[in-house]
Design a protein around this motif. Structure first.
Motif, PDB file in Angstrom:
ATOM      1  N   LEU A 203       0.825  -1.208   0.000  1.00 36.58           N
ATOM      2  CA  LEU A 203       0.000   0.000   0.000  1.00 36.58           C
ATOM      3  C   LEU A 203       0.860   1.259   0.000  1.00 36.58           C
ATOM      4  O   LEU A 203       0.503   2.269  -0.629  1.00 36.58           O
ATOM      5  CB  LEU A 203      -0.941  -0.014   1.206  1.00 36.58           C
ATOM      6  CG  LEU A 203      -2.045  -1.087   1.156  1.00 36.58           C
ATOM      7  CD1 LEU A 203      -2.824  -1.119   2.464  1.00 36.58           C
ATOM      8  CD2 LEU A 203      -2.994  -0.851  -0.023  1.00 36.58           C
ATOM      9  N   SER A 204       1.991   1.209   0.695  1.00 29.26           N
ATOM     10  CA  SER A 204       2.907   2.363   0.669  1.00 29.26           C
ATOM     11  C   SER A 204       3.439   2.593  -0.740  1.00 29.26           C
ATOM     12  O   SER A 204       3.523   3.736  -1.216  1.00 29.26           O
ATOM     13  CB  SER A 204       4.065   2.133   1.642  1.00 29.26           C
ATOM     14  OG  SER A 204       3.606   2.106   2.966  1.00 29.26           O
ATOM     15  N   LEU A 205       3.817   1.528  -1.420  1.00 27.22           N
ATOM     16  CA  LEU A 205       4.308   1.650  -2.795  1.00 27.22           C
ATOM     17  C   LEU A 205       3.220   2.164  -3.733  1.00 27.22           C
ATOM     18  O   LEU A 205       3.516   2.803  -4.751  1.00 27.22           O
ATOM     19  CB  LEU A 205       4.825   0.294  -3.293  1.00 27.22           C
ATOM     20  CG  LEU A 205       6.141  -0.191  -2.671  1.00 27.22           C
ATOM     21  CD1 LEU A 205       6.386  -1.658  -3.008  1.00 27.22           C
ATOM     22  CD2 LEU A 205       7.311   0.667  -3.165  1.00 27.22           C
ATOM     23  N   MET A 206       1.967   1.886  -3.368  1.00 24.60           N
ATOM     24  CA  MET A 206       0.843   2.358  -4.188  1.00 24.60           C
ATOM     25  C   MET A 206       0.485   3.809  -3.886  1.00 24.60           C
ATOM     26  O   MET A 206      -0.485   4.337  -4.423  1.00 24.60           O
ATOM     27  CB  MET A 206      -0.378   1.459  -3.958  1.00 24.60           C
ATOM     28  CG  MET A 206      -0.210   0.052  -4.535  1.00 24.60           C
ATOM     29  SD  MET A 206       0.026   0.065  -6.327  1.00 24.60           S
ATOM     30  CE  MET A 206      -1.583   0.616  -6.866  1.00 24.60           C
ATOM     31  N   GLY A 207       1.252   4.446  -3.004  1.00 18.92           N
ATOM     32  CA  GLY A 207       1.052   5.864  -2.736  1.00 18.92           C
ATOM     33  C   GLY A 207       0.090   6.167  -1.611  1.00 18.92           C
ATOM     34  O   GLY A 207      -0.235   7.340  -1.369  1.00 18.92           O
ATOM     35  N   GLU A 208      -0.364   5.137  -0.894  1.00 18.68           N
ATOM     36  CA  GLU A 208      -1.251   5.361   0.250  1.00 18.68           C
ATOM     37  C   GLU A 208      -0.427   5.947   1.391  1.00 18.68           C
ATOM     38  O   GLU A 208       0.634   5.417   1.735  1.00 18.68           O
ATOM     39  CB  GLU A 208      -1.901   4.047   0.680  1.00 18.68           C
ATOM     40  CG  GLU A 208      -2.687   3.342  -0.405  1.00 18.68           C
ATOM     41  CD  GLU A 208      -4.027   3.993  -0.694  1.00 18.68           C
ATOM     42  OE1 GLU A 208      -4.412   4.922   0.063  1.00 18.68           O
ATOM     43  OE2 GLU A 208      -4.696   3.595  -1.662  1.00 18.68           O
ATOM     44  N   GLU A 209      -0.904   7.036   1.976  1.00 17.24           N
ATOM     45  CA  GLU A 209      -0.129   7.712   3.016  1.00 17.24           C
ATOM     46  C   GLU A 209      -0.625   7.393   4.419  1.00 17.24           C
ATOM     47  O   GLU A 209       0.155   7.261   5.350  1.00 17.24           O
ATOM     48  CB  GLU A 209      -0.153   9.226   2.771  1.00 17.24           C
ATOM     49  CG  GLU A 209       0.556   9.619   1.467  1.00 17.24           C
ATOM     50  CD  GLU A 209       0.541  11.121   1.238  1.00 17.24           C
ATOM     51  OE1 GLU A 209      -0.088  11.840   2.051  1.00 17.24           O
ATOM     52  OE2 GLU A 209       1.160  11.568   0.248  1.00 17.24           O
ATOM     53  N   GLU A 210      -1.906   7.298   4.594  1.00 13.43           N
ATOM     54  CA  GLU A 210      -2.478   6.965   5.900  1.00 13.43           C
ATOM     55  C   GLU A 210      -2.972   5.524   5.839  1.00 13.43           C
ATOM     56  O   GLU A 210      -3.963   5.220   5.186  1.00 13.43           O
ATOM     57  CB  GLU A 210      -3.632   7.911   6.240  1.00 13.43           C
ATOM     58  CG  GLU A 210      -4.162   7.715   7.652  1.00 13.43           C
ATOM     59  CD  GLU A 210      -5.287   8.693   7.974  1.00 13.43           C
ATOM     60  OE1 GLU A 210      -6.009   8.432   8.942  1.00 13.43           O
ATOM     61  OE2 GLU A 210      -5.432   9.697   7.248  1.00 13.43           O
ATOM     62  N   ILE A 211      -2.254   4.628   6.519  1.00 10.96           N
ATOM     63  CA  ILE A 211      -2.569   3.202   6.430  1.00 10.96           C
ATOM     64  C   ILE A 211      -2.748   2.653   7.840  1.00 10.96           C
ATOM     65  O   ILE A 211      -1.793   2.531   8.600  1.00 10.96           O
ATOM     66  CB  ILE A 211      -1.452   2.413   5.707  1.00 10.96           C
ATOM     67  CG1 ILE A 211      -1.097   3.070   4.373  1.00 10.96           C
ATOM     68  CG2 ILE A 211      -1.875   0.971   5.488  1.00 10.96           C
ATOM     69  CD1 ILE A 211       0.138   2.472   3.715  1.00 10.96           C
ATOM     70  N   ALA A 212      -3.973   2.345   8.194  1.00 13.38           N
ATOM     71  CA  ALA A 212      -4.248   1.752   9.508  1.00 13.38           C
ATOM     72  C   ALA A 212      -3.802   0.285   9.513  1.00 13.38           C
ATOM     73  O   ALA A 212      -3.577  -0.324   8.459  1.00 13.38           O
ATOM     74  CB  ALA A 212      -5.736   1.854   9.819  1.00 13.38           C
ATOM     75  N   THR A 213      -3.677  -0.276  10.710  1.00 13.10           N
ATOM     76  CA  THR A 213      -3.305  -1.684  10.845  1.00 13.10           C
ATOM     77  C   THR A 213      -4.306  -2.554  10.098  1.00 13.10           C
ATOM     78  O   THR A 213      -5.522  -2.394  10.230  1.00 13.10           O
ATOM     79  CB  THR A 213      -3.282  -2.092  12.325  1.00 13.10           C
ATOM     80  OG1 THR A 213      -2.362  -1.255  13.023  1.00 13.10           O
ATOM     81  CG2 THR A 213      -2.876  -3.547  12.487  1.00 13.10           C
ATOM     82  N   LEU A 214      -3.795  -3.490   9.303  1.00 15.83           N
ATOM     83  CA  LEU A 214      -4.663  -4.392   8.550  1.00 15.83           C
ATOM     84  C   LEU A 214      -4.929  -5.658   9.345  1.00 15.83           C
ATOM     85  O   LEU A 214      -4.082  -6.119  10.113  1.00 15.83           O
ATOM     86  CB  LEU A 214      -4.037  -4.757   7.202  1.00 15.83           C
ATOM     87  CG  LEU A 214      -4.070  -3.634   6.161  1.00 15.83           C
ATOM     88  CD1 LEU A 214      -2.749  -2.904   6.098  1.00 15.83           C
ATOM     89  CD2 LEU A 214      -4.453  -4.184   4.793  1.00 15.83           C
TER      90      LEU A 214
END
Length: 724
Positions: A203-214
């Protein structure tokens, strides 16, 4: 003829029985989670800082400090004592699919001889059951027996009520003194963590900046059979193994398809109401119930929950189901194939992954071809099933599930992925280098003005697939009804973590090379499908053509028995998978193989001894007694000059002799002990013991159709399945 009084009395008792009275149903809002120490109750009982700390732990897995644990323990004790509780228990889940609990009192005595209650954070956090008394695959020996239970704050404590009192149940993990996992929960928590780490990278590589615990989520559809206890108590096989080792088919079974979704019998409906009210009090979101395909078979399905909580709730559901059934005069059997010739029971595990910021990452939305996150995560599942299909077969491998897998009601023992026509075309286009597009289902118009038009799904369902995409999740249909869902969830989470790590590596390289994001995603997925697209199959999984093509053309494995499946735990790729993700160390993985292999061998050993015992002590005497009566009748008729047809007598004598000859062979096989290793022992069970048991049964079931009905010593299928 004297008749079999046990059967006849059972039928009389059941047909004249009145349903057990239950309380008038209460509104859901009044009973929901009333026996659960959940976040809502914690917020009421704790200080703002303490609640903030425990909430963060529950939602993200952050460690809880000892001071806060003390505060939570005190509040939990006060809440439980206020509801009449005197004991608490760390409840845990050993490797054998059972639930284990050790009860301790809140009581301590003081110097004045008085009794007071005490429950500290240290008591909440740690317990110490024996680590060697449960099957553990040589991780613990009798002379090195120490084991620990430890509170899992991410799964809520609850109160279990019985007629004799109430106990505070604290969901816990179970480990050895040397730190190895001895249970189902630790690997599940580790697999969630591994999946979260890998998903965060993608998700980080996809440009997502705010990523909650999955987290992964689970909803398990539980199938089960109900048999009146009067019949069950007269069937040693049902009582001790959960399945009938003998039994001729009923003239009427499920061929009319009249039980599925039919009107629920009144007595069963009363049981369901009582059962589900208990589940609601325990915070278990029972969503649907109905008649299943086979007579006497039913299903309950909960709403989806976080995987760890869902796994705990599933174990609790099975416990409550059995105890409530007993209260209503039923035996609830969760065996995968309790009755031959009709559908068995599974536990379809619906699984997805997501978080509070990106949502469900296995939800394609209305345009899956442009939903890049979904395409990557779904692609990761495809790769996982192709690369680790044999592992998925191994985690559903039990002696009982072998009777079901590959039969008409269950997916075959070849692991493939069903995507539906729309998604399959998207991935085919990607593999072929075309621009991916997706169709819609179109409006469903029945030509009836009173029926509203609605958007139909773009793809049909495939009930023959072991691993099927069903709109916004995957459904693992090969899981057995008696199994813990933890093992399958661990495998799915871990294979997903491995695939996401692979995707992250490929994606990072493509982006570093200057590729635009969507182009990089498509290139990674194209490579993925070229390597692993053989796992995608949308046809009839039962067909002979598929079985041949899957193995010969696609290189997939057909793994029919547990004896074939469990050695996969020794495969280096599986050892590496779990080791590098931190889910199982090699020694922990080996312990699982040993425990599961032992359970398989012991299960068949118990069944084989029961087959010999029942055939020898119940069926043989009945057949001989009837032969004697026939002989006396024939002789007396001959004295009167009347010659009777003796073909029935000859048939019974022939079948009786054949049955006992097969019993003798079976007894010789049971006595064999010299096996090269555990794997050889398992194959002997699968290839020698089980066929001999089947031969004994074949003759016994033939005798059931020949011996006078009123003499037969065991309740029959038509009685157990249709008399409620």
């Amino acid at each position: 003829m004297s008749g079999n009084q046990t059967r006849l009395q059972a039928i009389d008792i059941i047909t004249n029985r009145q349903p057990t009275a239950v309380d008038k149903p209460k509104a859901l809002g009044k009973i929901w989670a009333e026996d659960v120490f959940n976040l809502q109750k914690m917020e009421e009982a704790l200080s703002k800082n303490a609640f903030k700390a425990i909430k963060k732990t529950v939602q993200t897995g952050t460690a809880l400090d000892s001071a806060t644990a003390d505060v939570v323990a005190a509040a939990m004790k006060d809440w439980a004592i206020g509801k009449g509780v005197k004991f608490f228990s760390h409840i845990f889940y050993p490797m054998t699919n059972i639930t284990a609990e050790k009860h301790d009192g809140f009581i301590i005595t003081n110097s004045d001889g008085g009794a007071i209650t005490e429950f500290t954070g240290s008591l909440l956090i740690k317990g110490e059951p024996d680590g060697s008394s449960f099957p553990n695959g040589s991780l613990r020996m009798t002379n090195a027996a120490r084991g620990y239970t430890a509170w899992d704050p991410t799964s809520p404590a609850y109160i279990m009520h019985t007629e004799n009192g109430a106990t505070l149940m604290i969901p816990s993990v179970f480990m050895s003194w040397t730190g190895e996992a001895l249970d189902k929960k630790i690997p599940l928590l580790r697999s969630n963590s591994a999946m979260n780490d890998a998903a965060q990278k993608v998700l980080s590589l996809m440009g997502e900046e705010e990523i909650a615990t999955l987290n992964s989520s689970c909803g398990a559809e539980q199938e089960y059979f109900l048999v009146d206890e009067n019949f069950a108590n007269a069937r040693p096989d049902l009582l001790l193994t959960g399945r009938t080792l003998f039994g001729a088919p009923s003239a009427k079974g499920q061929q009319f398809d009249d039980h599925y979704f039919g009107a629920i019998p009144a007595r069963v409906q009363v049981f369901m109401q009582d059962f589900e009210d208990t589940l609601y009090k325990l915070g278990i979101p029972a969503k649907t119930h109905h008649n299943e395909v086979a007579p006497g078979q039913f299903e309950i399905a909960p709403y989806y929950e976080a995987a760890n909580v869902a796994a705990d709730h599933q174990q609790l559901l099975m416990t409550v189901m059995k105890s409530t059934a007993k209260k209503h005069g039923f035996l609830c059997t969760l065996h995968e194939k309790p009755f031959a010739g009709i559908n068995g029971s599974g536990k379809h595990v619906n699984w997805s992954v997501g978080n509070s910021t990106q949502g469900n990452l296995l939800d394609p939305g209305s345009t899956p071809h442009s939903n890049l996150n979904f395409l990557l995560f779904c692609g990761a599942v495809i790769r996982g099933v192709h690369k680790y299909g044999p592992l998925l077969r191994a985690v559903v491998a039990t002696a009982s599930n072998d009777h079901r897998l590959g039969a008409n009601e269950a997916p075959p023992a070849i692991l493939s992925v069903y995507l539906g026509e729309q998604l399959e075309n998207v991935y085919k286009d990607i593999q072929a280098g075309k621009i991916a597009t997706s169709a819609t289902g179109g409006l469903m118009d029945l030509g009836l003005s009173q029926i509203l038009h609605f958007e139909r799904d773009p793809g049909d369902r495939n009930r023959t697939s072991p691993f099927a995409f069903t709109g916004n999740r995957f459904e693992f249909r090969a899981v057995g009804s008696s199994q813990s869902v933890s093992g399958p969830l661990v495998a799915m989470n871990t294979m997903l973590a491995d695939s996401l790590n692979w995707i992250a590596e490929k994606l990072e390289a493509a982006l570093a090379g200057g590729a635009e994001k969507s182009v990089a995603v498509i290139s990674v997925l194209k490579e993925l499908m070229e390597l692993h697209g053989n796992a995608v199959f949308g046809g009839d999984g039962y067909s002979e053509e598929w079985h041949k093509a899957a193995v010969e053309e696609r290189g997939l494995k057909n793994i029919p028995t547990t004896a074939d499946a469990l050695p996969i735990y020794h495969d280096q790729s599986v050892i590496d998978l779990f080791d590098k993700t931190g889910v199982f160390s090699p020694i922990e993985l080996e312990s699982r193989y040993e425990v599961y292999a032992e359970q398989y061998i012991l299960t068949i050993d118990v069944e084989a001894n029961l087959v010999s015992d029942i055939a020898t002590t119940k069926i043989y005497p009945t057949a001989v007694s009837y032969l004697s009566e026939l002989g006396l009748t024939s002789s007396s008729m001959a004295d009167l000059g009347i010659e009777l047809d003796t073909s029935l007598t000859i048939s019974i004598a022939t079948e009786t002799n054949s049955m006992m000859a097969a019993v003798a062979e079976l007894n010789d096989a049971i006595a064999k002990e010299d096996f090269a290793d555990t794997e050889a022992h398992m194959h002997f069970c699968a290839e020698t013991i089980l066929p001999l048991m089947a031969t004994v049964r074949e003759h016994a079931d033939t005798l059931e159709g020949l011996v006078a009905d009123e003499l037969w010593p065991l309740p029959k299928y038509r009685e157990m399945l249709f008399i409620k």
